[in-house]
Design a protein around this motif. Structure first.
Motif, short mmCIF file in Angstrom:
data_model
loop_
_atom_site.label_atom_id
_atom_site.label_comp_id
_atom_site.label_asym_id
_atom_site.label_seq_id
_atom_site.Cartn_x
_atom_site.Cartn_y
_atom_site.Cartn_z
N PRO A 279 4.18 -41.07 15.54
CA PRO A 279 4.90 -39.79 15.47
C PRO A 279 6.23 -39.75 16.19
O PRO A 279 7.18 -39.14 15.70
CB PRO A 279 3.91 -38.80 16.08
CG PRO A 279 2.57 -39.38 15.82
CD PRO A 279 2.76 -40.87 15.92
N PHE A 280 6.35 -40.40 17.36
CA PHE A 280 7.63 -40.35 18.07
C PHE A 280 8.73 -41.02 17.26
O PHE A 280 9.84 -40.49 17.15
CB PHE A 280 7.50 -41.03 19.44
CG PHE A 280 8.83 -41.22 20.12
CD1 PHE A 280 9.51 -40.14 20.64
CD2 PHE A 280 9.40 -42.49 20.22
CE1 PHE A 280 10.75 -40.30 21.26
CE2 PHE A 280 10.63 -42.66 20.84
CZ PHE A 280 11.31 -41.57 21.36
N TYR B 64 9.65 -38.94 14.27
CA TYR B 64 10.45 -37.78 14.68
C TYR B 64 11.90 -38.17 14.92
O TYR B 64 12.83 -37.52 14.43
CB TYR B 64 9.85 -37.16 15.93
CG TYR B 64 10.70 -36.06 16.52
CD1 TYR B 64 10.74 -34.80 15.93
CD2 TYR B 64 11.46 -36.29 17.67
CE1 TYR B 64 11.53 -33.79 16.46
CE2 TYR B 64 12.26 -35.29 18.21
CZ TYR B 64 12.28 -34.04 17.60
OH TYR B 64 13.08 -33.05 18.13
N ARG B 65 12.12 -39.24 15.68
CA ARG B 65 13.49 -39.65 16.01
C ARG B 65 14.25 -40.14 14.78
O ARG B 65 15.44 -39.88 14.62
CB ARG B 65 13.48 -40.75 17.07
CG ARG B 65 12.98 -40.35 18.44
CD ARG B 65 14.04 -39.73 19.32
NE ARG B 65 15.01 -40.68 19.80
CZ ARG B 65 15.79 -40.48 20.88
NH1 ARG B 65 15.69 -39.35 21.56
NH2 ARG B 65 16.66 -41.38 21.26
N GLY C 219 13.02 -37.10 11.60
CA GLY C 219 12.83 -35.69 11.91
C GLY C 219 11.47 -35.17 11.50
O GLY C 219 11.27 -33.96 11.38
N HIS C 220 10.50 -36.06 11.30
CA HIS C 220 9.16 -35.67 10.88
C HIS C 220 8.33 -35.22 12.08
O HIS C 220 8.39 -35.83 13.15
CB HIS C 220 8.43 -36.83 10.21
CG HIS C 220 8.98 -37.18 8.86
ND1 HIS C 220 8.44 -38.18 8.10
CD2 HIS C 220 10.02 -36.68 8.15
CE1 HIS C 220 9.13 -38.30 6.98
NE2 HIS C 220 10.09 -37.39 6.98
N GLU C 221 7.54 -34.20 11.88
CA GLU C 221 6.54 -33.75 12.85
C GLU C 221 5.16 -33.93 12.23
O GLU C 221 5.00 -33.75 11.01
CB GLU C 221 6.74 -32.28 13.21
CG GLU C 221 8.04 -31.95 13.93
CD GLU C 221 7.87 -31.99 15.45
OE1 GLU C 221 6.77 -32.37 15.91
OE2 GLU C 221 8.84 -31.65 16.14
N TYR D 250 0.31 -37.61 8.95
CA TYR D 250 1.37 -38.33 9.64
C TYR D 250 2.22 -39.07 8.62
O TYR D 250 1.88 -39.16 7.43
CB TYR D 250 0.78 -39.33 10.64
CG TYR D 250 -0.05 -38.68 11.73
CD1 TYR D 250 0.56 -38.18 12.87
CD2 TYR D 250 -1.44 -38.56 11.60
CE1 TYR D 250 -0.19 -37.58 13.88
CE2 TYR D 250 -2.19 -37.96 12.60
CZ TYR D 250 -1.57 -37.47 13.73
OH TYR D 250 -2.30 -36.87 14.73
N THR D 251 3.34 -39.62 9.06
CA THR D 251 4.24 -40.36 8.19
C THR D 251 3.60 -41.69 7.80
O THR D 251 3.28 -42.51 8.68
CB THR D 251 5.59 -40.59 8.87
OG1 THR D 251 6.17 -39.33 9.20
CG2 THR D 251 6.54 -41.36 7.96
N GLU E 113 11.35 -36.37 25.06
CA GLU E 113 10.87 -36.30 23.68
C GLU E 113 9.68 -37.22 23.47
O GLU E 113 8.70 -36.84 22.80
CB GLU E 113 11.99 -36.66 22.71
CG GLU E 113 13.09 -35.60 22.63
CD GLU E 113 14.18 -35.96 21.65
OE1 GLU E 113 14.18 -37.13 21.15
OE2 GLU E 113 15.05 -35.10 21.37
N ARG E 114 9.75 -38.41 24.03
CA ARG E 114 8.63 -39.34 23.84
C ARG E 114 7.39 -38.86 24.58
O ARG E 114 6.26 -39.03 24.08
CB ARG E 114 9.04 -40.74 24.30
CG ARG E 114 8.00 -41.80 23.94
CD ARG E 114 8.60 -43.17 23.92
NE ARG E 114 7.58 -44.19 23.76
CZ ARG E 114 7.82 -45.49 23.65
NH1 ARG E 114 9.07 -45.93 23.69
NH2 ARG E 114 6.84 -46.35 23.51
N PHE F 294 5.11 -36.60 22.51
CA PHE F 294 4.21 -37.24 21.55
C PHE F 294 3.25 -38.20 22.23
O PHE F 294 2.15 -38.44 21.71
CB PHE F 294 5.03 -38.00 20.50
CG PHE F 294 5.83 -37.13 19.59
CD1 PHE F 294 5.23 -36.49 18.51
CD2 PHE F 294 7.17 -36.91 19.82
CE1 PHE F 294 5.96 -35.68 17.67
CE2 PHE F 294 7.92 -36.10 18.98
CZ PHE F 294 7.32 -35.47 17.90
#
Length: 290
Positions: free
Chosen positions: A32-33, A36-37, A40-42, A61-62, A101-102, A105
């Motif tokens: 996820p981190f 996101y970076r 831009g996925h949450e 999740y991605t 930010e990390r 997650f």
């Protein structure tokens, strides 16, 4: 001479080291981190009340794929990030914002970073011992992707120690930012690229970008983690199904894959080593122009 650039596949369909299309493939998750970076996925929770007929409730999740080259053994993520996405992931690497930010997650990351990343790694002294017989007493060093320079070989021993890094973090005392305009006009005894190739989407392009800095006598030191999965199954070409998630390290190298990269860039491997670092292991290769 650098090779003519190949078209960039944003979803890899061939090996990024040897260019083979003989790839094993299995589904995996992008952590996820990183998602996101980069995108831009949450993470998303699919709830029962949404009434989806074909999607089960639970966390989403991605998704991505794990690929392994059956020729050179490289295990890698199918996503190949763009320059802008790489900048989004690594600008301000491990600074306050990155860590915050990390931590969101990966709770506890900040405390680990404070303990482990601010001091020089103890194993660098062993790398210097291995490199020293190949170099002059005070080598001029260019560290390609060296962050702030804390782990650059010969820090404090060399009067010329330049760092070229996309993170733009300030250099530690004894190191200074490189001027790319000088590449090809300034002599370096050693160009080091340590703990970088496992992060980058196009490692051949990165090595080719270093070529102007490599004079006839310059040595190139490449260092990557020898990942646990690769050590556990050293001869397997079916590891894609065992690699279920991807984080910052998007390439897991075999020694064959590294040598293939060097040869495609027109370089020759002259020495190699492996080094235990606690429970981990690194691989290092030393190369030069033929």
């Amino acid at each position: 001479m650098p090779l003519t650039p190949e078209p960039r596949d944003l979803i890899a369909r061939r090996c990024i080291c040897c260019n083979s299309q003989n790839l094993a493939k299995a589904p995996a998750v992008l952590m996820p981190f990183v998602a996101y970076r980069v995108f831009g996925h949450e993470p998303l929770e699919i709830l029962p009340e949404w009434g989806f007929r074909d999607l089960r409730p639970g966390m989403a999740y991605t998704l991505c794929n794990s690929l392994q080259c059956r020729e050179c053994g490289l295990l890698f993520l199918d996503y190949r990030f763009t320059d802008a996405q790489m900048a989004a992931l690594y600008t301000g690497y491990r600074d306050e914002r990155y860590t915050r930010e990390r931590d969101r997650f990966e709770p506890g990351y900040g405390a680990t970073a404070a303990r482990g990343f601010e001091n020089r790694a103890a194993y660098i002294a062993k790398v210097e011992q291995w490199l020293a017989p190949h170099l002059p007493a005070q080598p001029a060093v260019l560290d390609w992707g060296g962050g702030n320079g804390i782990n650059t070989p010969f820090l404090g021993q060399s009067p010329t120690l330049h760092i070229h890094d996309i993170s733009a973090v300030p250099c530690v005392p004894g190191a200074e930012p490189a001027n790319p305009a000088d590449f090809g006009h300034r002599h370096y005894d050693l160009v080091a690229c340590s703990q970088v190739l496992e992060h980058v989407p196009y490692p051949l392009e990165l090595i080719e970008a270093m070529l102007p800095s490599l004079g006839a006598e310059t040595l190139l030191y490449l260092e990557v983690p020898h990942e646990a999965l690769m050590r556990e199954f050293p001869h397997s070409r079916e590891l894609a199904a065992r690699k279920h998630h991807w984080h910052e390290h998007i390439n897991f190298f075999s020694s064959d894959a590294l040598i293939c990269l060097l040869e495609r860039a027109g370089l020759r491997c002259i020495d190699r080593h492996t080094l235990s670092v606690g429970p981990k292991e690194i691989m290092g290769l030393l190369a030069r122009r033929p």
